[in-house]
Design a protein around this motif. Structure first.
Motif, mmCIF file in Angstrom:
data_model
loop_
_atom_site.group_PDB
_atom_site.id
_atom_site.type_symbol
_atom_site.label_atom_id
_atom_site.label_comp_id
_atom_site.label_asym_id
_atom_site.label_seq_id
_atom_site.Cartn_x
_atom_site.Cartn_y
_atom_site.Cartn_z
ATOM 1 N N GLU A 9 26.410 -1.953 56.495
ATOM 2 C CA GLU A 9 27.590 -1.474 57.214
ATOM 3 C C GLU A 9 28.902 -1.746 56.481
ATOM 4 O O GLU A 9 29.903 -1.055 56.705
ATOM 5 C CB GLU A 9 27.640 -2.123 58.604
ATOM 6 N N SER A 10 28.920 -2.734 55.600
ATOM 7 C CA SER A 10 30.144 -3.070 54.859
ATOM 8 C C SER A 10 30.298 -2.252 53.584
ATOM 9 O O SER A 10 31.353 -2.327 52.934
ATOM 10 C CB SER A 10 30.161 -4.562 54.505
ATOM 11 N N PHE A 11 29.286 -1.479 53.209
ATOM 12 C CA PHE A 11 29.308 -0.783 51.923
ATOM 13 C C PHE A 11 30.481 0.204 51.796
ATOM 14 O O PHE A 11 31.168 0.218 50.769
ATOM 15 C CB PHE A 11 27.977 -0.060 51.683
ATOM 16 N N PRO A 12 30.760 1.056 52.821
ATOM 17 C CA PRO A 12 31.901 1.979 52.682
ATOM 18 C C PRO A 12 33.236 1.272 52.472
ATOM 19 O O PRO A 12 34.054 1.699 51.655
ATOM 20 C CB PRO A 12 31.881 2.745 54.007
ATOM 21 N N ALA A 13 33.452 0.166 53.193
ATOM 22 C CA ALA A 13 34.709 -0.576 53.031
ATOM 23 C C ALA A 13 34.815 -1.183 51.644
ATOM 24 O O ALA A 13 35.899 -1.205 51.031
ATOM 25 C CB ALA A 13 34.819 -1.673 54.092
#
Length: 303
Positions: A9-13
């Motif tokens: 879930e943190s990959f795009p940020a």
């Protein structure tokens, strides 16, 4: 990012942050090239990414300082249509896709930095005019701003701007100016980046441990007597652990213990971890059994 699955879930940020950091660094390099290419007749010094402290900490992208004046350059390299508003002070970026993002106003940031640097000089009994300039890294950038007296330049226009500034009788004699340059160098404060896992709220157990192969960039190098061997491509490296240890500090922050090193690098013996840690320029605290290690990020650690 190599230590997280792409579906995390943190990959795009993280991707967005990486792109912003790379763009900012690339923009500063464009200004650096100008100072390398164009010599100036007056005495001067250029400082990059200078971190100082007065009533508050502040960092200057580029500082151009002479015995007559100082110039604080705020460099921006952002894609899309840029709009800077005065009230509220912010930068609004609109991409071709229609995505709208809002950032701190570069004018407010520049104004604060100029005021803090003026205060820093004043506390050392130095009086110099401090000019602030916004630099757009590339001519293809388009920006709309409110009515302002702050110069907005492309890098190629910087030399002409500098040559138009007053250069009569210097305000600082040679000895005072030389002392000021030494003071600036000594006053530079170590940059300690906030831990990535804390900044992006990534649980430590989500981070994939192990040593990354510098050849194929896969996790899972195996320690052997002469260094590290990749189980995927078969290549070897003597110093692959150095990047892994650096990543541990960037990810988690704080001090590393021997057991932290063993867990993260997948080595079993305490003596092996001790040798790996002492092979780097790390700050040590405590006795051998309770020793901890810290990294200075203004010291080059890569081989």
């Amino acid at each position: 990012m190599k230590r997280l699955p792409e579906y995390h879930e943190s990959f795009p940020a993280l991707q967005t942050k990486q792109a912003a950091v790379q763009a900012g660094f690339g923009g500063e390099q464009e200004l650096d090239k100008i100072f390398e290419r164009y010599p100036f007749s007056m005495e001067y010094q250029v400082f990059h990414d200078l971190s100082l402290f007065t009533s508050a900490p502040f960092q200057l992208d580029t500082l151009f300082i002479t015995p007559w004046y100082a110039i604080v350059f705020e460099v921006k390299n952002m894609s899309g249509e840029l709009l800077v508003t005065e009230n509220p002070p912010q930068l609004i970026r609109t991409l071709e896709s229609g995505q709208v993002s809002r950032f701190k106003s570069p004018f407010t940031q520049l104004e604060n930095n100029c005021a803090l640097f003026t205060d820093w000089l004043s506390r050392r009994s130095v009086s110099l005019p401090v000019y602030g300039v916004i630099v757009l890294a590339y001519p293809r950038q388009h920006i709309e701003v409110f009515d302002t007296t702050v110069p907005i330049l492309f890098p190629q226009a910087v030399p002409a701007f500098i040559r138009k500034l007053p250069s009569g009788v210097p305000l600082l004699d040679k000895a005072v100016f030389a002392d000021l340059l030494v003071n600036l160098q000594k006053s530079h404060r170590q940059f300690i980046p906030p831990p990535i896992c804390t900044t992006f709220s990534i649980p430590s157990q989500h981070i994939q441990t192990g040593v990354i192969c510098p050849n194929c960039h896969r996790l899972g190098m195996k320690k052997y007597t002469g260094g590290w061997r990749c189980l995927s491509c078969g290549k070897t490296s003597r110093h692959a652990h150095k990047q892994a240890i650096r990543e541990w500090f960037l990810l988690f922050g704080g001090a590393m213990r021997n057991q932290d090193c063993r867990h993260f690098l997948h080595v079993e013996r305490q003596q092996t971890a001790h040798r790996l840690l002492t092979s780097m320029e790390l700050e040590k605290k405590g006795s051998y059994r309770d020793r901890t290690y810290s990294m200075r990020f203004d010291t080059e650690q890569r081989t």
